[in-house]
Design an enzyme around this catalytic site. Sequence first.
Site, PDB file in Angstrom:
ATOM      1  N   LYS A 112      -2.771   9.759  10.143  1.00 59.33           N
ATOM      2  CA  LYS A 112      -3.968  10.422   9.337  1.00 59.33           C
ATOM      3  C   LYS A 112      -4.874  11.303   9.129  1.00 59.33           C
ATOM      4  O   LYS A 112      -5.041  11.736   8.001  1.00 59.33           O
ATOM      5  CB  LYS A 112      -4.183   8.731   8.367  1.00 59.33           C
ATOM      6  CG  LYS A 112      -3.782   8.097   8.272  1.00 59.33           C
ATOM      7  CD  LYS A 112      -4.198   6.662   7.774  1.00 59.33           C
ATOM      8  CE  LYS A 112      -3.509   5.539   6.415  1.00 59.33           C
ATOM      9  NZ  LYS A 112      -3.952   4.062   6.932  1.00 59.33           N
ATOM     10  N   LYS A 199       8.907   2.964   6.379  1.00 54.06           N
ATOM     11  CA  LYS A 199       8.120   1.644   6.342  1.00 54.06           C
ATOM     12  C   LYS A 199       8.240   1.978   4.030  1.00 54.06           C
ATOM     13  O   LYS A 199       7.630   2.668   4.512  1.00 54.06           O
ATOM     14  CB  LYS A 199       6.696   1.039   6.533  1.00 54.06           C
ATOM     15  CG  LYS A 199       6.529   0.089   5.898  1.00 54.06           C
ATOM     16  CD  LYS A 199       4.809  -0.459   6.998  1.00 54.06           C
ATOM     17  CE  LYS A 199       4.144  -2.169   6.246  1.00 54.06           C
ATOM     18  NZ  LYS A 199       3.486  -1.815   7.083  1.00 54.06           N
ATOM     19  N   LYS A 202       3.565   1.985  -0.930  1.00 54.89           N
ATOM     20  CA  LYS A 202       2.830   2.305  -2.217  1.00 54.89           C
ATOM     21  C   LYS A 202       2.917   3.871  -2.360  1.00 54.89           C
ATOM     22  O   LYS A 202       2.986   4.294  -3.702  1.00 54.89           O
ATOM     23  CB  LYS A 202       1.888   1.731  -2.595  1.00 54.89           C
ATOM     24  CG  LYS A 202       1.006   1.837  -1.220  1.00 54.89           C
ATOM     25  CD  LYS A 202      -0.814   0.975  -1.891  1.00 54.89           C
ATOM     26  CE  LYS A 202       0.023  -0.684  -1.391  1.00 54.89           C
ATOM     27  NZ  LYS A 202      -0.787  -1.206  -1.277  1.00 54.89           N
TER      28      LYS A 202
END
Length: 337
Positions: A112, A199, A202
């Site tokens: 990230k 995966k 969203k």
Amino acid sequence: MKRMLSGIQPSNKITLGNYLGAIKQYINYQNEYESFIFVADLHVITNPDIDYKKIFENKKMAVCFYQACGLDLKKTHVFYQSDIPAHTELEHVLMCNAKIGELNRMTQFKDKSQKFAKSNGTESIPAGLFEYPVLMASDILLYDADIVPVGADQKQHLELTQILAERMNKKYGNLFTLPKPFIPKTGARIMDLLNPTSKMSKSATNEKGTIFLLDDIEAAKKKIMGAKTDCLNKVKFDPENQPGISNLITIYNAISGISIPEIEKKYEHCENYGVFKKDLAEIVAKLMAEIQSKYYDSYKNYESIIKPILIENAKYVNKIANAKVDFVYKKIGMREE
């Protein structure tokens, strides 16, 4: 009764993967464990780009989804993380016992933080992102959770939680229960429909690979029909060689409860994936219709039904959390025993 704890970040985009990989597990075990299920609003602000105007609305939506999916909000002690100040109190104590090297090694932090690196080589990484795993450890250790349902991508964070607990238990005495991960054999990791090696998320750039529980149902069915498979035309669970169809089989199994061998046998004579996909699309559509109906009813009654439950839950949870922090403070010499 042993304790189970887990949480999910608030969002108006709860995915089918969130439901099958996390929320459904909470439901399955809410009668076996004293459950603490929280909306992780403190975690969500570790992203500096979050739209703060939508945070509270997303929190409400998340709780309504919990209830719509079948969680008993009272039995599972559903609460907003920020309503329990002890989460950040204990986090500070844990941060003082963590090592910078340990946090630097967190894979999610590395992944990230890359997006905060600028083209000129400088970095502007939020400190909250760095200490995210320690706040997660606080979430768990605060309630002496015995088991923690986690996805495979969170396993490293749970391992850090165990390390911190063991370190402090050794230094100060028996402070914390060592949590154990719980990763379901099926349904734990639902993959993207278009990229079955990633995966379902969203935040995916192409939403055609993600089914959101509030999607238009016909649009969701089209996503299933358009899911990536392969040219073998064989309904076989083989994640390594057939990741696409294996992902769809996992979804089928997780929703219907029909075993994977039974699914394979049911479609063994099909010449292509069309029949299987069509059946799966109907299974997904039925689930979504049920959840959406209950969700809109819960949302409509948030103020009169949901909010009073959350207030009572917060009172109960605060008593437990405050007692734990007081116990820790006494053990580490901050307060008189």
